[in-house]
Design a protein around this motif. Structure first.
Motif, PDB file in Angstrom:
ATOM      1  N   THR A  80       0.841  -1.194   0.000  1.00  6.66           N
ATOM      2  CA  THR A  80       0.000   0.000   0.000  1.00  6.66           C
ATOM      3  C   THR A  80       0.873   1.240   0.000  1.00  6.66           C
ATOM      4  O   THR A  80       1.881   1.301   0.716  1.00  6.66           O
ATOM      5  N   VAL A  81       0.492   2.222  -0.804  1.00  3.04           N
ATOM      6  CA  VAL A  81       1.227   3.489  -0.891  1.00  3.04           C
ATOM      7  C   VAL A  81       0.304   4.619  -0.466  1.00  3.04           C
ATOM      8  O   VAL A  81      -0.825   4.731  -0.960  1.00  3.04           O
ATOM      9  N   LEU A  82       0.782   5.457   0.459  1.00  6.56           N
ATOM     10  CA  LEU A  82       0.018   6.592   0.959  1.00  6.56           C
ATOM     11  C   LEU A  82       0.925   7.815   1.049  1.00  6.56           C
ATOM     12  O   LEU A  82       2.153   7.702   1.017  1.00  6.56           O
ATOM     13  N   GLY A  83       0.292   8.986   1.206  1.00  8.73           N
ATOM     14  CA  GLY A  83       1.059  10.198   1.425  1.00  8.73           C
ATOM     15  C   GLY A  83       1.310  10.977   0.150  1.00  8.73           C
ATOM     16  O   GLY A  83       0.541  10.910  -0.820  1.00  8.73           O
ATOM     17  N   ALA A  84       2.416  11.719   0.139  1.00 10.61           N
ATOM     18  CA  ALA A  84       2.724  12.664  -0.937  1.00 10.61           C
ATOM     19  C   ALA A  84       3.384  11.963  -2.117  1.00 10.61           C
ATOM     20  O   ALA A  84       4.540  12.213  -2.460  1.00 10.61           O
ATOM     21  N   THR A  85       2.630  11.055  -2.739  1.00 14.96           N
ATOM     22  CA  THR A  85       3.107  10.352  -3.922  1.00 14.96           C
ATOM     23  C   THR A  85       2.137  10.599  -5.073  1.00 14.96           C
ATOM     24  O   THR A  85       1.101  11.242  -4.902  1.00 14.96           O
ATOM     25  N   GLY A  86       2.491  10.080  -6.242  1.00 11.66           N
ATOM     26  CA  GLY A  86       1.651  10.297  -7.403  1.00 11.66           C
ATOM     27  C   GLY A  86       0.287   9.666  -7.289  1.00 11.66           C
ATOM     28  O   GLY A  86      -0.652  10.075  -7.970  1.00 11.66           O
ATOM     29  N   ALA A  87       0.152   8.655  -6.449  1.00 11.49           N
ATOM     30  CA  ALA A  87      -1.142   7.987  -6.267  1.00 11.49           C
ATOM     31  C   ALA A  87      -1.147   7.297  -4.914  1.00 11.49           C
ATOM     32  O   ALA A  87      -0.097   6.902  -4.402  1.00 11.49           O
ATOM     33  N   GLN A  88      -2.330   7.166  -4.331  1.00 12.75           N
ATOM     34  CA  GLN A  88      -2.504   6.398  -3.103  1.00 12.75           C
ATOM     35  C   GLN A  88      -3.328   5.171  -3.462  1.00 12.75           C
ATOM     36  O   GLN A  88      -4.490   5.301  -3.843  1.00 12.75           O
ATOM     37  N   ALA A  89      -2.719   4.007  -3.318  1.00 17.01           N
ATOM     38  CA  ALA A  89      -3.403   2.805  -3.785  1.00 17.01           C
ATOM     39  C   ALA A  89      -2.751   1.567  -3.200  1.00 17.01           C
ATOM     40  O   ALA A  89      -1.639   1.620  -2.647  1.00 17.01           O
ATOM     41  N   GLN A  90      -3.475   0.450  -3.320  1.00 15.18           N
ATOM     42  CA  GLN A  90      -2.888  -0.855  -3.046  1.00 15.18           C
ATOM     43  C   GLN A  90      -2.363  -1.390  -4.374  1.00 15.18           C
ATOM     44  O   GLN A  90      -3.097  -1.491  -5.346  1.00 15.18           O
ATOM     45  N   VAL A  91      -1.090  -1.719  -4.400  1.00 11.79           N
ATOM     46  CA  VAL A  91      -0.410  -2.023  -5.659  1.00 11.79           C
ATOM     47  C   VAL A  91       0.057  -3.477  -5.642  1.00 11.79           C
ATOM     48  O   VAL A  91       0.760  -3.899  -4.719  1.00 11.79           O
ATOM     49  N   PRO A  92      -0.329  -4.274  -6.636  1.00 14.25           N
ATOM     50  CA  PRO A  92       0.152  -5.666  -6.688  1.00 14.25           C
ATOM     51  C   PRO A  92       1.602  -5.742  -7.146  1.00 14.25           C
ATOM     52  O   PRO A  92       2.085  -4.871  -7.883  1.00 14.25           O
ATOM     53  N   PHE A  93       2.294  -6.770  -6.716  1.00 17.12           N
ATOM     54  CA  PHE A  93       3.638  -7.024  -7.209  1.00 17.12           C
ATOM     55  C   PHE A  93       3.538  -7.483  -8.671  1.00 17.12           C
ATOM     56  O   PHE A  93       2.625  -8.206  -9.036  1.00 17.12           O
ATOM     57  N   GLU A  94       4.489  -7.070  -9.474  1.00 18.09           N
ATOM     58  CA  GLU A  94       4.529  -7.515 -10.866  1.00 18.09           C
ATOM     59  C   GLU A  94       5.798  -8.287 -11.180  1.00 18.09           C
ATOM     60  O   GLU A  94       6.091  -8.566 -12.335  1.00 18.09           O
ATOM     61  N   ARG A  95       6.535  -8.628 -10.145  1.00 19.34           N
ATOM     62  CA  ARG A  95       7.763  -9.394 -10.294  1.00 19.34           C
ATOM     63  C   ARG A  95       8.087 -10.022  -8.946  1.00 19.34           C
ATOM     64  O   ARG A  95       7.470  -9.699  -7.943  1.00 19.34           O
ATOM     65  N   GLN A  96       9.074 -10.914  -8.933  1.00 24.76           N
ATOM     66  CA  GLN A  96       9.388 -11.619  -7.694  1.00 24.76           C
ATOM     67  C   GLN A  96       9.922 -10.687  -6.626  1.00 24.76           C
ATOM     68  O   GLN A  96       9.606 -10.840  -5.448  1.00 24.76           O
ATOM     69  N   THR A  97      10.772  -9.733  -6.988  1.00 29.75           N
ATOM     70  CA  THR A  97      11.342  -8.787  -6.030  1.00 29.75           C
ATOM     71  C   THR A  97      11.028  -7.365  -6.471  1.00 29.75           C
ATOM     72  O   THR A  97      10.938  -7.080  -7.670  1.00 29.75           O
ATOM     73  N   LEU A  98      10.882  -6.468  -5.484  1.00 30.84           N
ATOM     74  CA  LEU A  98      10.536  -5.083  -5.764  1.00 30.84           C
ATOM     75  C   LEU A  98      11.222  -4.202  -4.735  1.00 30.84           C
ATOM     76  O   LEU A  98      11.067  -4.404  -3.527  1.00 30.84           O
TER      77      LEU A  98
END
Length: 366
Positions: A236-254
């Motif tokens: 989950t990403v919150l705060g002063a970013t480009g978007a606030q959302a729950q983001v799925p992984f798209e690769r094994q490591t991030l």
């Protein structure tokens, strides 16, 4: 101004750096706040351990071509004449679908008679049927294939290209070959996980690892259940970013940098690059290693701090790995809050001035 600010709650995207630090264990809170450094990135670089055990990897290739009682066969017979023994009028071939191998291991083929199939391969049965028919029709051609049935087979379900029950045959004795026969996976290969259920054991591997590490391309066994699933991890990403959302992984490591990039990075006009926080419930073993303490019991609330303005800040953010259920939070810059205070104050003064002007106009009219 102080009275104005104290009397109303200014809108904002979340807690400030000061408020987050106030909740630390050092300040009698319930979370450990820790600056990220090289040691922390190494200790926390833990990802889901997916792979097959030695028991799965050491299993030998099944003799899948050997027909057994209960198998189901399919036969196609071509005859080199227009009016053959088995073919219908206008055709020179016939197909015998789902010929069951009986409990004694035999099948019956018209004009070829009762043939022992169990213990033979489809190729051996083909030769026997061909020899029997050659005595009655010129140059017969026979194809024998083993179908899914009571013989050695596996089931494939989930987001596979073609879910179903498949026989274990010579070309499909291994996991990758069987998945190819089933049409592969119906999701991006980077997020596909393959689970094999064998008896009471259940083990999972990344789909891509089947091709990158030959040890994971295991031999299949009769009754194996293969489940294809999409990686369900998310952060989950919150705060002063480009978007606030729950983001799925798209690769094994991030990494943290990649996670921020996924949501458009930091807001240029609002974000504080010294206040990038990662909130996580850290397992006991990792928490003990990170904090160099052996008195911790159970999972610990950890808040990792990334300062992107430091000389190596970007490198640390690149090396710090995001994990499932993490919350990535970017605080607002102090200037942003100050701008809100000024806007609220000047807006209030403007309102007072408008009221005063309106009152003066009314007095003049009277």
């Amino acid at each position: 101004m102080a009275a104005l600010v104290a009397g109303c709650g200014l809108p904002r995207g979340g807690p400030t750096k000061r408020e987050i630090f106030a909740g630390s264990v050092q300040n009698e809170g319930d979370a450990f706040v820790l600056a990220v450094n090289d040691r922390v990135t190494r200790a926390t670089a833990v990802q889901p351990a997916l792979g097959f055990s030695d028991a799965f990897r050491s299993a030998g290739v099944l003799g899948s071509d050997t027909i057994r009682p209960g198998d189901t066969l399919g036969l196609t017979i071509w005859e080199n004449v227009d009016d053959g023994l088995l073919s219908s009028e206008g055709t020179n071939f016939t197909t015998l679908e789902e010929v069951q191998v009986d409990g004694s291991g035999f099948i019956f083929v018209p004009y070829a008679g009762r043939i022992r199939a169990a213990g033979n391969t489809p190729e051996a049965v083909r030769r026997i049927v061909t020899e029997r028919l050659a005595e009655q029709t010129p140059d017969p051609q026979v194809a024998v294939r083993r179908l899914a049935g009571d013989g050695a087979s596996v089931s494939i379900s989930g987001v596979a290209g073609g879910p179903g029950v498949y026989p274990i045959e010579r070309p499909t004795r291994t996991l990758s070959a069987m998945l190819a026969a089933a049409g592969g996976v119906a999701v991006a290969p980077e997020v596909a996980q393959v689970t094999v259920v064998r008896g009471d054991r259940r083990e999972t591997v990344w789909y891509q690892d089947l091709f990158e590490d030959p040890r994971f391309d295991i031999a299949l066994r009769d009754g194996d259940r293969i489940l294809i699933e999409e990686d369900s991890r998310a952060f989950t990403v919150l705060g002063a970013t480009g978007a606030q959302a729950q983001v799925p992984f798209e690769r094994q490591t991030l990494s943290a940098v990649e996670a921020l990039a996924r949501v458009g990075g930091l807001q240029t006009a609002a974000a504080d690059p010294t206040g990038v926080f990662v909130f996580r419930n850290e397992p006991e073993a990792i928490a003990r290693q990170v904090l160099a303490r052996d008195d911790l019991i159970g999972a610990q609330r950890m808040i990792y701090v990334l300062d992107l303005t430091q000389p190596n800040g970007m490198f640390l953010a690149r090396d710090f790995l995001i994990r499932d259920s993490d919350t990535l939070y970017v605080t607002e810059a102090p200037f942003t809050q100050w701008s809100r205070v000024i806007s609220a104050f000047t807006g209030t003064l403007g309102t007072v001035s408008q009221v005063d002007s309106a009152a003066s106009a009314i007095s003049g009219d009277e």
